[in-house]
Design a protein around this motif. Sequence first.
Motif, PDB file in Angstrom:
ATOM      1  N   GLY A 110       0.819  -1.204   0.000  1.00 62.04           N
ATOM      2  CA  GLY A 110       0.000   0.000   0.000  1.00 62.04           C
ATOM      3  C   GLY A 110       0.855   1.257   0.000  1.00 62.04           C
ATOM      4  N   THR A 111       1.943   1.201   0.745  1.00 62.80           N
ATOM      5  CA  THR A 111       2.889   2.318   0.734  1.00 62.80           C
ATOM      6  C   THR A 111       3.450   2.515  -0.670  1.00 62.80           C
ATOM      7  OG1 THR A 111       3.510   1.939   3.040  1.00 62.80           O
ATOM      8  CG2 THR A 111       5.068   3.169   1.684  1.00 62.80           C
ATOM      9  N   LEU A 112       3.838   1.415  -1.313  1.00 69.42           N
ATOM     10  CA  LEU A 112       4.386   1.509  -2.668  1.00 69.42           C
ATOM     11  C   LEU A 112       3.353   2.049  -3.652  1.00 69.42           C
ATOM     12  CD1 LEU A 112       6.443  -1.814  -2.943  1.00 69.42           C
ATOM     13  CD2 LEU A 112       7.253   0.489  -2.405  1.00 69.42           C
ATOM     14  N   ALA A 113       2.097   1.603  -3.507  1.00 71.89           N
ATOM     15  CA  ALA A 113       1.044   2.082  -4.403  1.00 71.89           C
ATOM     16  C   ALA A 113       0.874   3.588  -4.276  1.00 71.89           C
ATOM     17  CB  ALA A 113      -0.270   1.369  -4.094  1.00 71.89           C
ATOM     18  N   THR A 114       0.890   4.089  -3.051  1.00 70.24           N
ATOM     19  CA  THR A 114       0.733   5.524  -2.826  1.00 70.24           C
ATOM     20  C   THR A 114       1.898   6.310  -3.399  1.00 70.24           C
ATOM     21  OG1 THR A 114      -0.499   5.073  -0.795  1.00 70.24           O
ATOM     22  CG2 THR A 114       0.395   7.283  -1.056  1.00 70.24           C
ATOM     23  N   LEU A 115       3.107   5.842  -3.123  1.00 71.56           N
ATOM     24  CA  LEU A 115       4.285   6.537  -3.638  1.00 71.56           C
ATOM     25  C   LEU A 115       4.334   6.467  -5.164  1.00 71.56           C
ATOM     26  CD1 LEU A 115       6.984   5.356  -1.048  1.00 71.56           C
ATOM     27  CD2 LEU A 115       5.731   7.515  -1.102  1.00 71.56           C
ATOM     28  N   PHE A 116       3.867   5.360  -5.727  1.00 66.55           N
ATOM     29  CA  PHE A 116       3.845   5.231  -7.181  1.00 66.55           C
ATOM     30  C   PHE A 116       2.899   6.266  -7.791  1.00 66.55           C
ATOM     31  CE2 PHE A 116       2.569   3.269 -11.220  1.00 66.55           C
ATOM     32  CZ  PHE A 116       3.799   2.926 -11.741  1.00 66.55           C
ATOM     33  N   ARG A 117       1.740   6.423  -7.177  1.00 68.25           N
ATOM     34  CA  ARG A 117       0.772   7.416  -7.655  1.00 68.25           C
ATOM     35  C   ARG A 117       1.345   8.835  -7.531  1.00 68.25           C
ATOM     36  NH1 ARG A 117      -2.798  10.239 -10.611  1.00 68.25           N
ATOM     37  NH2 ARG A 117      -4.172  11.523  -9.328  1.00 68.25           N
ATOM     38  N   ALA A 118       2.057   9.085  -6.423  1.00 66.31           N
ATOM     39  CA  ALA A 118       2.626  10.421  -6.217  1.00 66.31           C
ATOM     40  C   ALA A 118       3.727  10.734  -7.227  1.00 66.31           C
ATOM     41  CB  ALA A 118       3.175  10.537  -4.794  1.00 66.31           C
ATOM     42  N   LYS A 119       4.520   9.730  -7.567  1.00 66.36           N
ATOM     43  CA  LYS A 119       5.649   9.967  -8.467  1.00 66.36           C
ATOM     44  C   LYS A 119       5.273   9.855  -9.940  1.00 66.36           C
ATOM     45  CE  LYS A 119      10.532   8.876  -9.067  1.00 66.36           C
ATOM     46  NZ  LYS A 119      11.685   8.113  -8.544  1.00 66.36           N
ATOM     47  N   TYR A 120       4.270   9.013 -10.252  1.00 66.36           N
ATOM     48  CA  TYR A 120       3.882   8.797 -11.645  1.00 66.36           C
ATOM     49  C   TYR A 120       2.395   9.054 -11.845  1.00 66.36           C
ATOM     50  CZ  TYR A 120       8.414   6.436 -11.835  1.00 66.36           C
ATOM     51  OH  TYR A 120       9.752   6.138 -11.752  1.00 66.36           O
ATOM     52  N   PRO A 121       1.926  10.283 -11.592  1.00 63.29           N
ATOM     53  CA  PRO A 121       0.492  10.573 -11.731  1.00 63.29           C
ATOM     54  C   PRO A 121      -0.004  10.447 -13.166  1.00 63.29           C
ATOM     55  CG  PRO A 121       1.742  12.593 -11.439  1.00 63.29           C
ATOM     56  CD  PRO A 121       2.700  11.479 -11.192  1.00 63.29           C
ATOM     57  N   HIS A 122       0.898  10.486 -14.129  1.00 60.36           N
ATOM     58  CA  HIS A 122       0.506  10.344 -15.532  1.00 60.36           C
ATOM     59  C   HIS A 122       0.366   8.883 -15.944  1.00 60.36           C
ATOM     60  CE1 HIS A 122       4.833   9.960 -15.307  1.00 60.36           C
ATOM     61  NE2 HIS A 122       4.867   9.431 -16.518  1.00 60.36           N
ATOM     62  N   VAL A 123       0.815   7.961 -15.059  1.00 57.66           N
ATOM     63  CA  VAL A 123       0.752   6.526 -15.370  1.00 57.66           C
ATOM     64  C   VAL A 123      -0.463   5.884 -14.721  1.00 57.66           C
ATOM     65  CG1 VAL A 123       1.945   4.307 -15.175  1.00 57.66           C
ATOM     66  CG2 VAL A 123       3.248   6.393 -15.671  1.00 57.66           C
ATOM     67  N   VAL A 124      -0.754   6.241 -13.468  1.00 56.80           N
ATOM     68  CA  VAL A 124      -1.928   5.704 -12.772  1.00 56.80           C
ATOM     69  C   VAL A 124      -2.820   6.856 -12.326  1.00 56.80           C
ATOM     70  CG1 VAL A 124      -0.845   3.562 -11.998  1.00 56.80           C
ATOM     71  CG2 VAL A 124      -0.633   5.609 -10.597  1.00 56.80           C
ATOM     72  N   VAL A 125      -4.122   6.667 -12.452  1.00 54.82           N
ATOM     73  CA  VAL A 125      -5.062   7.741 -12.108  1.00 54.82           C
ATOM     74  C   VAL A 125      -5.407   7.738 -10.623  1.00 54.82           C
ATOM     75  CG1 VAL A 125      -6.062   7.770 -14.412  1.00 54.82           C
ATOM     76  CG2 VAL A 125      -7.069   6.294 -12.639  1.00 54.82           C
ATOM     77  N   GLY A 126      -5.012   6.687  -9.912  1.00 58.71           N
ATOM     78  CA  GLY A 126      -5.301   6.619  -8.487  1.00 58.71           C
ATOM     79  C   GLY A 126      -4.587   5.444  -7.863  1.00 58.71           C
ATOM     80  N   ALA A 127      -4.667   5.373  -6.523  1.00 58.06           N
ATOM     81  CA  ALA A 127      -4.046   4.270  -5.802  1.00 58.06           C
ATOM     82  C   ALA A 127      -4.931   3.896  -4.619  1.00 58.06           C
ATOM     83  CB  ALA A 127      -2.653   4.651  -5.316  1.00 58.06           C
ATOM     84  N   LEU A 128      -5.202   2.630  -4.481  1.00 60.82           N
ATOM     85  CA  LEU A 128      -5.956   2.118  -3.344  1.00 60.82           C
ATOM     86  C   LEU A 128      -4.962   1.478  -2.382  1.00 60.82           C
ATOM     87  CD1 LEU A 128      -8.607   1.435  -1.906  1.00 60.82           C
ATOM     88  CD2 LEU A 128      -8.723  -0.656  -3.289  1.00 60.82           C
ATOM     89  N   ALA A 129      -4.767   2.109  -1.231  1.00 57.89           N
ATOM     90  CA  ALA A 129      -3.788   1.641  -0.264  1.00 57.89           C
ATOM     91  C   ALA A 129      -4.492   1.147   0.989  1.00 57.89           C
ATOM     92  CB  ALA A 129      -2.818   2.774   0.089  1.00 57.89           C
ATOM     93  N   ALA A 130      -4.356  -0.138   1.283  1.00 59.31           N
ATOM     94  CA  ALA A 130      -4.981  -0.732   2.464  1.00 59.31           C
ATOM     95  C   ALA A 130      -3.924  -0.986   3.537  1.00 59.31           C
ATOM     96  CB  ALA A 130      -5.669  -2.043   2.091  1.00 59.31           C
ATOM     97  N   SER A 131      -4.221  -0.555   4.746  1.00 63.50           N
ATOM     98  CA  SER A 131      -3.299  -0.761   5.878  1.00 63.50           C
ATOM     99  C   SER A 131      -1.885  -0.310   5.545  1.00 63.50           C
ATOM    100  CB  SER A 131      -3.290  -2.242   6.297  1.00 63.50           C
ATOM    101  OG  SER A 131      -4.562  -2.663   6.688  1.00 63.50           O
ATOM    102  N   ALA A 132      -1.784   0.811   4.872  1.00 58.27           N
ATOM    103  CA  ALA A 132      -0.473   1.335   4.498  1.00 58.27           C
ATOM    104  C   ALA A 132       0.017   2.299   5.583  1.00 58.27           C
ATOM    105  CB  ALA A 132      -0.558   2.057   3.159  1.00 58.27           C
ATOM    106  N   PRO A 133       1.155   2.027   6.201  1.00 55.66           N
ATOM    107  CA  PRO A 133       1.637   2.843   7.324  1.00 55.66           C
ATOM    108  C   PRO A 133       2.295   4.139   6.878  1.00 55.66           C
ATOM    109  CG  PRO A 133       3.206   1.113   6.864  1.00 55.66           C
ATOM    110  CD  PRO A 133       2.055   0.899   5.912  1.00 55.66           C
TER     111      PRO A 133
END
Length: 263
Positions: A30-53
């Motif tokens: 979930g942490t990786l999904a969030t950081l991926f969305r933050a760094k590559y907003p043109h690649v993914v339109v969103g990120a679903l992060a569950a229990s991400a610390p």
Amino acid sequence: ADYALLLTSLKAQLHAAESRVVAFGGSFGGTLATLFRAKYPHVVVGALAASAPLGYYSPTYWKERGVDELTWFRTVERVYTEAKEGCYETLVRAVHLANATARSDGRAAAAAFGLCSPPEDADAFVFWVTEALESMPQIDYQDAGSPVNATCEAVRRELQGAELLAALAAVTRRYYGVATDACLPQTSARNLQVAGGTPGDGPAPASSWGYQSCSETLHPFSIPPGSWRPYRFSLPALTALCRQYYNVTPDLHRLQRWSGGYA
């Protein structure tokens, strides 16, 4: 970067340039999904992060979020307590019994836990047990057999002595997936992290997780007095270990500087 390249390449190959992609993950994923969305907003339109610390990576803002050095372990304690009243206290008593037995009667400890020989390093053996207990709340899913509930049902408050030790051994072996008729060699029944490791993660030699603890996932967590093992976070001590293991210096604020911090 690898996933960004993979997604853009796949969309081109599949003639799906207009298709939207959402990243998702749980826990560290979930942490990786969030950081991926933050760094590559043109690649993914969103990120679903569950229990991400995510908030743990911003120690500067811990106080305003109600987080402190004991938050991680208090969560472990709460999960066991909510599963069954008195469960956590019984586990503490069981671990102390395993610790005392490993030091005074190694053969009895080996017999109870199905070890091929008595523990040569009592600390490493006990930390192997506590690693299982600290990990189970993180994987407490029904499809994983609800290990916390199963543990609390097995390690019952009324048990004493050899019965209590046997119950702790059974849940420990079940967590590690050890067959009931197999004996465990010394190398499989030990945790060599110093003092049992930082709660939730910790530097360790020859380990991908151990390296990540040094490079990006180290959190300044401690364990409260009266628990099944003592642990006090020391950044200088862990920095020395990380330099020894990987020639890496931990930076607790790296992701916070990169991202601005998370709520």
